[in-house]
Scaffold this motif. Structure first.
Motif, PDB file in Angstrom:
ATOM      1  N   ASP A  70      46.484  32.146  46.499  1.00 17.14           N
ATOM      2  CA  ASP A  70      46.941  31.069  45.623  1.00 17.14           C
ATOM      3  C   ASP A  70      46.783  31.470  44.165  1.00 17.14           C
ATOM      4  OD1 ASP A  70      47.536  28.024  45.137  1.00 17.14           O
ATOM      5  OD2 ASP A  70      45.726  28.448  43.964  1.00 17.14           O
ATOM      6  N   PHE A  71      45.671  32.127  43.850  1.00 16.49           N
ATOM      7  CA  PHE A  71      45.388  32.530  42.475  1.00 16.49           C
ATOM      8  C   PHE A  71      46.314  33.637  41.994  1.00 16.49           C
ATOM      9  CE2 PHE A  71      43.063  35.332  39.498  1.00 16.49           C
ATOM     10  CZ  PHE A  71      42.828  34.434  38.475  1.00 16.49           C
ATOM     11  N   HIS A  72      46.582  34.629  42.862  1.00 21.25           N
ATOM     12  CA  HIS A  72      47.385  35.795  42.451  1.00 21.25           C
ATOM     13  C   HIS A  72      48.234  36.241  43.649  1.00 21.25           C
ATOM     14  CE1 HIS A  72      48.118  38.853  39.391  1.00 21.25           C
ATOM     15  NE2 HIS A  72      48.078  39.781  40.333  1.00 21.25           N
ATOM     16  N   PRO A  73      49.377  35.599  43.861  1.00 22.36           N
ATOM     17  CA  PRO A  73      50.184  35.871  45.064  1.00 22.36           C
ATOM     18  C   PRO A  73      50.629  37.319  45.226  1.00 22.36           C
ATOM     19  CG  PRO A  73      50.893  33.853  43.991  1.00 22.36           C
ATOM     20  CD  PRO A  73      49.941  34.507  43.051  1.00 22.36           C
ATOM     21  N   ASP A  74      50.941  38.007  44.120  1.00 26.30           N
ATOM     22  CA  ASP A  74      51.387  39.406  44.184  1.00 26.30           C
ATOM     23  C   ASP A  74      50.219  40.322  43.838  1.00 26.30           C
ATOM     24  OD1 ASP A  74      52.624  41.840  44.155  1.00 26.30           O
ATOM     25  OD2 ASP A  74      53.924  41.411  42.438  1.00 26.30           O
ATOM     26  N   MET A  75      49.652  40.969  44.854  1.00 28.56           N
ATOM     27  CA  MET A  75      48.472  41.806  44.664  1.00 28.56           C
ATOM     28  C   MET A  75      48.814  43.276  44.380  1.00 28.56           C
ATOM     29  SD  MET A  75      45.526  40.108  45.080  1.00 28.56           S
ATOM     30  CE  MET A  75      45.076  38.427  45.541  1.00 28.56           C
ATOM     31  N   SER A  76      50.077  43.579  44.203  1.00 32.79           N
ATOM     32  CA  SER A  76      50.481  44.982  44.042  1.00 32.79           C
ATOM     33  C   SER A  76      49.915  45.620  42.768  1.00 32.79           C
ATOM     34  CB  SER A  76      52.005  45.091  44.048  1.00 32.79           C
ATOM     35  OG  SER A  76      52.579  44.356  42.974  1.00 32.79           O
ATOM     36  N   ASP A  77      49.556  44.806  41.780  1.00 32.39           N
ATOM     37  CA  ASP A  77      49.043  45.351  40.515  1.00 32.39           C
ATOM     38  C   ASP A  77      47.513  45.317  40.433  1.00 32.39           C
ATOM     39  OD1 ASP A  77      48.806  42.617  40.418  1.00 32.39           O
ATOM     40  OD2 ASP A  77      49.501  42.398  38.353  1.00 32.39           O
ATOM     41  N   ILE A  78      46.852  45.007  41.547  1.00 31.48           N
ATOM     42  CA  ILE A  78      45.395  44.898  41.555  1.00 31.48           C
ATOM     43  C   ILE A  78      44.770  46.191  42.079  1.00 31.48           C
ATOM     44  CG2 ILE A  78      43.413  43.646  42.463  1.00 31.48           C
ATOM     45  CD1 ILE A  78      45.107  42.079  40.439  1.00 31.48           C
ATOM     46  N   GLU A  79      43.922  46.793  41.261  1.00 27.50           N
ATOM     47  CA  GLU A  79      43.252  48.048  41.617  1.00 27.50           C
ATOM     48  C   GLU A  79      42.085  47.807  42.577  1.00 27.50           C
ATOM     49  OE1 GLU A  79      42.217  52.216  41.423  1.00 27.50           O
ATOM     50  OE2 GLU A  79      44.029  51.060  40.976  1.00 27.50           O
ATOM     51  N   ALA A  80      41.322  46.755  42.335  1.00 27.29           N
ATOM     52  CA  ALA A  80      40.148  46.485  43.160  1.00 27.29           C
ATOM     53  C   ALA A  80      39.737  45.026  43.008  1.00 27.29           C
ATOM     54  CB  ALA A  80      38.985  47.401  42.770  1.00 27.29           C
ATOM     55  N   ILE A  81      38.988  44.531  44.011  1.00 24.32           N
ATOM     56  CA  ILE A  81      38.488  43.158  44.004  1.00 24.32           C
ATOM     57  C   ILE A  81      36.984  43.206  44.247  1.00 24.32           C
ATOM     58  CG2 ILE A  81      38.618  40.868  45.053  1.00 24.32           C
ATOM     59  CD1 ILE A  81      41.425  41.556  46.040  1.00 24.32           C
ATOM     60  N   SER A  82      36.230  42.567  43.368  1.00 23.35           N
ATOM     61  CA  SER A  82      34.775  42.497  43.489  1.00 23.35           C
ATOM     62  C   SER A  82      34.381  41.055  43.769  1.00 23.35           C
ATOM     63  CB  SER A  82      34.120  42.987  42.201  1.00 23.35           C
ATOM     64  OG  SER A  82      32.715  42.924  42.296  1.00 23.35           O
ATOM     65  N   ILE A  83      33.721  40.837  44.902  1.00 25.06           N
ATOM     66  CA  ILE A  83      33.434  39.477  45.355  1.00 25.06           C
ATOM     67  C   ILE A  83      31.926  39.269  45.453  1.00 25.06           C
ATOM     68  CG2 ILE A  83      33.837  37.771  47.157  1.00 25.06           C
ATOM     69  CD1 ILE A  83      36.277  39.459  48.012  1.00 25.06           C
ATOM     70  N   ALA A  84      31.406  38.409  44.601  1.00 29.30           N
ATOM     71  CA  ALA A  84      29.989  38.055  44.619  1.00 29.30           C
ATOM     72  C   ALA A  84      29.823  36.764  45.410  1.00 29.30           C
ATOM     73  CB  ALA A  84      29.472  37.878  43.200  1.00 29.30           C
ATOM     74  N   ILE A  85      28.957  36.802  46.416  1.00 29.35           N
ATOM     75  CA  ILE A  85      28.872  35.696  47.363  1.00 29.35           C
ATOM     76  C   ILE A  85      27.432  35.229  47.539  1.00 29.35           C
ATOM     77  CG2 ILE A  85      29.518  34.931  49.679  1.00 29.35           C
ATOM     78  CD1 ILE A  85      31.405  37.247  49.880  1.00 29.35           C
ATOM     79  N   ALA A  86      27.279  33.916  47.675  1.00 25.64           N
ATOM     80  CA  ALA A  86      25.953  33.319  47.877  1.00 25.64           C
ATOM     81  C   ALA A  86      25.544  33.476  49.340  1.00 25.64           C
ATOM     82  CB  ALA A  86      25.972  31.850  47.475  1.00 25.64           C
ATOM     83  N   GLY A  87      25.041  34.652  49.679  1.00 25.16           N
ATOM     84  CA  GLY A  87      24.599  34.918  51.038  1.00 25.16           C
ATOM     85  C   GLY A  87      24.363  36.395  51.236  1.00 25.16           C
ATOM     86  N   PRO A  88      23.705  36.781  52.333  1.00 23.83           N
ATOM     87  CA  PRO A  88      23.434  38.198  52.599  1.00 23.83           C
ATOM     88  C   PRO A  88      24.680  38.928  53.108  1.00 23.83           C
ATOM     89  CG  PRO A  88      22.560  36.835  54.368  1.00 23.83           C
ATOM     90  CD  PRO A  88      23.071  35.887  53.328  1.00 23.83           C
TER      91      PRO A  88
END
Length: 330
Positions: free
Chosen positions: A49-67
């Motif tokens: 929803d935030f960024h429908p076309d991911m072709s221009d994304i080099e990497a995704i870093s996801i910080a999550i509340a959990g192990p």
């Protein structure tokens, strides 16, 4: 210029940002959006929803509340799971990294300007060494930074789920009260938003406060923790006593962490609660209980204590985790 996505996935909200990082590690956010975590069916839904076309994304870093275990995370306070494999398939981005939210916050600390930091204790004898981060929010996050002599290396912990340890009769009564409610009582049950609510519930039924029924009903609507902290500022006694216990417990667990990590490199206090409620009275109270560790007081006085003011410190750290030229191994 290459673009990246950083996410701060918490029990209440998920914050997503599209950003670039210069060779000098200067972060520039181009767009961002917040989602209610509980309203989504999963993380892929929010990402697309935030960024429908991911072709221009080099990497995704996801910080999550959990192990994070085997590139999967079951959020501590949310029903659904985050899986790297599923996200790679949904987005087409091969470089996706999952890390604990407090670990992410720790990655951002070396890059924070002084304007993002509020020093509440500055030691006269600073000794280089490990550092620690504690962050009361929806839950209680804790992380460490190992010092190798030249650089910090952040690591995640789940220390917020360790057993609460009472010190006096009031603490024991509170522990018993919460044992009836939860069974196991961790520090997170007291040093967090839910902790403020738990302490408030305990005090209003165990102590004879002259609390106006209409005010009590109002305080129990919506964000109860925020209502209690506001009522404390207004001088409502049960709320004042609630926040005093909250600050005291934060100080005690902060000291526990600082001693276990021997964090002469500093103790950092993050999360969404402390920067909003902090005042000189709380500071005096915190330091009184923080240094109340008997024979190890001298060691704690070698440690700077700092509040992280940056409201997006977790997102900020997640972004720096994948700074150009420093992509971690998958």
């Amino acid at each position: 210029m290459k673009q990246y996505l950083a996410l701060d996935v918490g029990g209440t909200k998920t914050h997503i940002a599209l950003f670039t990082l210069s060779a000098a590690a200067e972060l520039k956010i181009h767009k961002e959006k917040k989602y209610k975590t509980q309203d989504a069916q999963g993380l892929a839904e929010m990402l697309m929803d935030f960024h429908p076309d991911m072709s221009d994304i080099e990497a995704i870093s996801i910080a999550i509340a959990g192990p994070v275990i085997d590139d999967e995370v079951q959020l501590t306070n949310v029903s659904w799971k985050v899986e790297k494999k599923q996200l790679v398939e949904a987005t087409g981005v091969s470089h996706i990294y999952l890390l604990n939210d407090l670990e992410a916050s720790a990655y951002g600390i070396p890059y924070m300007p002084e304007s993002d930091l509020h020093h509440i204790f500055e030691s006269e004898k600073v000794i280089p060494g490990n550092a620690a981060v504690i962050a009361p929010g929806t839950g209680l996050g804790e992380a460490g930074l190992y010092w190798d002599g030249k650089h910090f290396h952040p690591f995640a912990t789940e220390g917020g789920h360790c057993d609460f340890s009472p010190r006096d009769k009031t603490d024991v009564s509170l522990l018993i009260f919460l044992q009836h409610k939860y069974g196991h009582v961790s520090w997170e049950r007291l040093v967090s938003g839910m902790g403020i609510v738990n302490i408030f519930d305990f005090l209003r039924i165990s102590v004879d406060y002259d609390l106006d029924p209409e005010l009590e009903a109002t305080m129990l609507q919506g964000d109860i923790a925020a209502n209690v902290s506001k009522a404390a500022m207004d001088g409502e006694q049960v709320a004042v006593d609630t926040m005093r216990l909250f600050i005291r417990f934060l100080a005690i667990e902060s000291a526990n962490m600082a001693l276990k990590f021997k964090s002469t490199g500093g103790l950092y206090i993050g999360g969404g609660i402390v920067p909003k409620v902090w005042n000189p009275t709380y500071q005096e109270m915190f330091l009184e209980h923080f240094f109340d560790v008997g024979r190890m007081e001298a060691l704690l006085r070698c440690m700077n204590v700092t509040i992280i003011l940056n409201p997006i410190s977790v997102l900020f750290g997640a972004a720096h985790y994948i700074s150009p030229g420093k992509l971690p191994k998958a």
